[in-house]
Design a protein around this motif. Structure first.
Motif, short mmCIF file in Angstrom:
data_model
loop_
_atom_site.label_atom_id
_atom_site.label_comp_id
_atom_site.label_asym_id
_atom_site.label_seq_id
_atom_site.Cartn_x
_atom_site.Cartn_y
_atom_site.Cartn_z
N TRP A 57 2.98 -11.04 1.13
CA TRP A 57 3.99 -9.99 1.10
C TRP A 57 3.96 -9.11 2.33
CZ3 TRP A 57 3.30 -7.89 -4.58
CH2 TRP A 57 3.73 -8.89 -5.47
N ARG A 58 3.09 -9.42 3.23
CA ARG A 58 2.94 -8.63 4.47
C ARG A 58 2.76 -7.16 4.16
NH1 ARG A 58 8.10 -11.59 6.58
NH2 ARG A 58 7.30 -13.68 6.49
N LEU B 213 7.66 -7.97 13.00
CA LEU B 213 8.29 -6.65 12.87
C LEU B 213 7.61 -5.84 11.77
CD1 LEU B 213 10.41 -4.67 13.67
CD2 LEU B 213 12.06 -5.85 12.23
N THR B 214 7.30 -6.50 10.66
CA THR B 214 6.62 -5.81 9.57
C THR B 214 5.30 -5.23 10.05
OG1 THR B 214 7.42 -7.67 8.27
CG2 THR B 214 6.02 -6.09 7.16
N GLN B 215 4.55 -6.10 10.75
CA GLN B 215 3.25 -5.67 11.26
C GLN B 215 3.41 -4.50 12.21
OE1 GLN B 215 0.23 -7.94 10.41
NE2 GLN B 215 -0.18 -5.75 10.45
N GLY B 216 4.41 -4.63 13.09
CA GLY B 216 4.65 -3.57 14.06
C GLY B 216 4.98 -2.26 13.39
N PHE B 220 2.78 1.06 13.56
CA PHE B 220 3.39 2.27 14.13
C PHE B 220 3.26 3.44 13.17
CE2 PHE B 220 6.95 5.12 15.06
CZ PHE B 220 6.73 5.34 16.40
N ALA B 221 3.55 3.17 11.89
CA ALA B 221 3.47 4.25 10.90
C ALA B 221 2.05 4.76 10.76
CB ALA B 221 3.99 3.76 9.56
N ALA B 222 1.08 3.83 10.84
CA ALA B 222 -0.31 4.24 10.65
C ALA B 222 -0.84 5.01 11.85
CB ALA B 222 -1.17 3.01 10.39
N ASN B 223 -0.31 4.73 13.04
CA ASN B 223 -0.92 5.27 14.25
C ASN B 223 -0.05 6.24 15.04
OD1 ASN B 223 -3.33 3.74 13.94
ND2 ASN B 223 -2.19 1.94 14.61
N HIS B 224 1.22 6.47 14.61
CA HIS B 224 2.12 7.23 15.47
C HIS B 224 1.63 8.66 15.71
CE1 HIS B 224 3.51 8.84 11.64
NE2 HIS B 224 4.07 9.82 12.32
N HIS B 225 0.89 9.21 14.74
CA HIS B 225 0.44 10.59 14.91
C HIS B 225 -0.60 10.71 16.02
CE1 HIS B 225 -2.36 8.71 12.08
NE2 HIS B 225 -3.27 9.48 12.64
N HIS B 264 9.68 1.73 7.72
CA HIS B 264 8.38 1.45 7.13
C HIS B 264 8.36 1.87 5.66
CE1 HIS B 264 4.30 2.84 6.04
NE2 HIS B 264 3.99 1.65 6.47
N ASP B 265 9.00 2.98 5.38
CA ASP B 265 9.07 3.46 3.99
C ASP B 265 9.84 2.48 3.13
OD1 ASP B 265 8.06 5.62 2.52
OD2 ASP B 265 10.13 6.30 2.16
N VAL B 266 10.87 1.89 3.70
CA VAL B 266 11.63 0.89 2.96
C VAL B 266 10.74 -0.28 2.56
CG1 VAL B 266 13.47 -0.82 3.15
CG2 VAL B 266 13.84 1.51 3.97
N LEU B 267 9.88 -0.68 3.50
CA LEU B 267 8.98 -1.81 3.23
C LEU B 267 8.14 -1.55 2.00
CD1 LEU B 267 7.65 -2.82 6.76
CD2 LEU B 267 9.39 -3.94 5.37
N TYR B 268 7.72 -0.32 1.82
CA TYR B 268 6.92 0.04 0.66
C TYR B 268 7.73 -0.03 -0.63
CZ TYR B 268 2.28 1.49 2.10
OH TYR B 268 0.99 1.51 2.48
#
Lengths: 342, 294
Positions: A57-58, B213-216, B220-225, B264-268
């Motif tokens: 699910w990545r 893209l998912t990984q990116g 990005f969300a984890a490290n942007h701060h 990224h929020d959408v992915l969740y």
């Protein structure tokens, strides 16, 4: 199911597994109940599923890392080696594995021969020909050895004997481990160290026996000699086996051969170290003691006899039994492979 | 197809060591590099040298107490202990710690390393014996100003690709890994930000994003701060266009950084089990709820 829900729902299970793992890792396996072990297996398999889901699910990277960490730590415990058996293990090692391995080990035979043949030959030469010893050792060194062993030996105290044991263990057992360790570089260095020791020791001993120091030497060497010299050969054999596995892997991949032969060689090295510790004790207590040469020769003879009985008779017996069992197993598997004929 | 390609590319870049488990999964260990291992080993040898000096110091003190030196038997015992402890320290320091501390000597502990078996099981005593008895060969030349050089071990480390095993590791079937203890993060890094979740609800995702893209987005969300705002903007602006297309956010008024966080929020919140049907996706977005029937 959304990732947010997934994480939320599975978290209690992960935390339970983490808590179990922490208890396992603090080495208190005995304190876990059978229920805990069952739960551990279930939780581990569930975490495995979650890990594959999380990559399919990545899910976020940190989730995958977290699960990977959980799974790898659990895997190490679930598929652990069962060799934390304490005394039983030590007993099996010395009463079965060591004598069997040493008896069947061709490298041990090679190294024992490679040690003792040149040793006695060089001793013979050293006894009869002074130029040989000078060429090998150097004149100054030779005189030094004679000087060192000629003097009147002072009486040995208990304290000195204990101290001597420590020194000989440090020196000789350390050297044996070194002989093994350098063996991995093709095995040549181990063999060189064995040959060097045999020729060098043989020449010096031969020369000393034909000098004023002969009496002291006869009172010094015989007690611990057989144990110590054989142990040197054993350490060399262990090193040679490891080194040779890499040079001539015999149909296996080199790294695999190296791994297998190293596991085979270590018992030989361990018994060599044990023998050297025993020899160190003898060297420190018996060698300086004031007693007739015949007593010391007798002690040496007894250690030699013990070695022959342990490695030769007992080890031979053990490996005979092992071969019989293997042959029997082969027969039964063959028989069951042809059900029509039985 | 895409993911197979991605994992192959990953395999080329990373030195991670993969172990297949019987449960049809692979897990990875990050292999420790030569430099961190050298540092660990230097710390250990410094400790050994320090302990040796300490032993000699104790010996010196004991012998300077003349009352003790007079006792012949006792002084013999002291000498015995000296040599025996030197023997143990020299040859069994690593073995001792790796056995009782589960693969970590003090040096490895300091550098965050651990010895593990190549098949992912726990270390056997025999493996540790082999590993550490071969050490003298790896240490060769044995001592330069008291410190071993590990030239042979260092050369052997490149023998088998990227696993950096010294000869002892090769003979024992062990490998040194970097230990990572990731904390479980229960919520998305963007949780609780009203603006982001508003944006993400306005998105209308059409195509499931690629693995890369998912990984990116995750990274990005984890490290942007941790990024400089201008740098974060620069990175986000570079991928703004494809993200807008994938996530159906063409007309959305927002900064590129916000766009990425919202994506990224959408992915969740999307239901991964239902992804094959684009209708359900549209329904989900239309209803404005992140969670569907799960």
């Amino acid at each position: 199911m959304t990732p947010a829900k997934f994480i939320q729902r599975r978290t209690p299970a992960w935390q339970a597994l983490e808590e179990l793992l922490e208890r396992l890792e603090s080495r208190s396996e005995a304190h876990l109940s059978p229920d805990d072990f069952l739960r551990f297996g279930r939780l581990y398999r569930a975490a495995c599923t979650d890990l594959s889901l999380s990559s399919a699910w990545r899910l976020p990277r940190h989730m995958q890392l977290y699960l990977e960490d959980l799974v790898s730590r659990s895997h190490a415990h679930l598929y652990a080696y069962q060799d934390r058996g304490g005394w039983q293990q030590i007993k099996d090692f010395f009463l079965d594995r060591v004598p069997r391995t040493v008896f069947r080990d061709g490298y041990v035979r090679i190294c024992v021969l490679a040690f003792y043949l040149p040793f006695f030959f060089s001793m013979f030469l050293g006894y009869h020909s002074k130029p040989f010893v000078i060429a090998l050792v150097g004149e100054a060194q030779m005189e030094y050895y004679v000087e060192m062993h000629s003097g009147e030996r002072e009486d040995q105290t208990a304290g000195g004997a204990i101290a001597g044991t420590g020194f000989y263990v440090w020196n000789n057992a350390g050297l044996a481990i070194l002989t093994f360790g350098v063996g991995i570089l093709g095995g040549v260095l181990s063999l060189v160290m064995v040959l060097f020791n045999s020729v060098f020791l043989g020449a010096i001993l031969g020369h000393l026996l034909n000098s004023p120091a002969a009496d002291n030497i006869l009172s010094w060497i015989p007690g611990h000699g057989p144990l110590e010299l054989t142990a040197i050969a054993f350490a060399g054999a262990a090193g040679l086996r490891v080194g040779f596995s890499f040079v001539a892997p015999g149909g296996r991949r080199r790294l695999r051969a190296l791994r297998e032969e190293a596991a085979e060689a270590v018992p030989v090295l361990i018994v060599a170290v044990v023998m050297l510790i025993a020899a160190a004790f003898l060297e420190a207590t018996l060698a300086p003691a004031q007693m007739p040469h015949s007593t010391k020769f007798m002690v040496g003879g007894v250690t030699l006899l013990l070695m022959i009985m342990y490695f030769g008779l007992y080890g031979g017996f053990r490996s005979y039994i092992q071969r019989r069992t293997e042959a029997l197993e082969l027969q039964t598997t063959r028989r069951s492979a042809r059900p029509g004929y039985s | 197809m895409q993911s197979a390609k991605a994992s192959r590319e990953r395999a080329v870049l990373d030195t991670d060591f993969e172990i297949p488990a019987p449960e049809f999964i692979l897990f990875r260990y990050p292999v420790a590099g030569p430099v961190s291992r050298l540092m660990a080993v230097l710390i250990d040898h410094a400790l050994i040298i320090g302990l040796t000096f300490l032993i000699f110091l104790i010996l010196f003190i004991v012998f300077s107490i003349s009352a003790l030196a007079a006792l012949e038997a006792l002084s013999g015992l002291v000498w015995f202990l000296l040599f025996f402890s030197l023997f143990l320290l020299n040859w069994f320091y690593f073995l001792f710690f790796e056995w009782f501390n589960r693969g970590r000597t003090p040096g490895k502990l300091a550098m965050g390393l651990r010895v593990v078996s190549v098949d992912g099981t726990s270390l056997s005593f025999m493996q540790l014996l082999v590993r550490n008895l071969v050490r003298p060969a790896d240490m060769f030349p044995m001592s330069v100003v008291m410190f071993p050089t590990y030239l042979v071990g260092g050369a052997a480390a490149f023998f088998r690709g990227r696993s950096f095993q010294r000869l002892g590791d090769l003979a024992a079937g062990t490998i040194v890994v970097r230990e990572q203890r990731p904390e479980l993060q229960l919520v998305a890094p963007t949780a609780g930000q009203e603006r982001i979740s508003e944006l993400s609800r306005a998105m209308n995702i059409r195509v499931y994003p690629s693995a890369a893209l998912t990984q990116g987005l995750n990274d990005f969300a984890a490290n942007h701060h941790r990024l400089n705002p201008a740098r974060a903007h620069e990175i986000a602006a570079a991928v703004e266009e494809p993200v807008r297309r994938y996530f159906g956010a063409r007309g959305l008024e927002c900064a590129p950084v916000e766009l990425l966080l919202a994506a990224h929020d959408v992915l969740y919140r999307i239901d991964r089990t239902e992804l094959s049907s684009s209708v359900s996706l549209r329904q989900m977005n239309a209803s404005g709820e992140g969670v569907r029937n799960s």
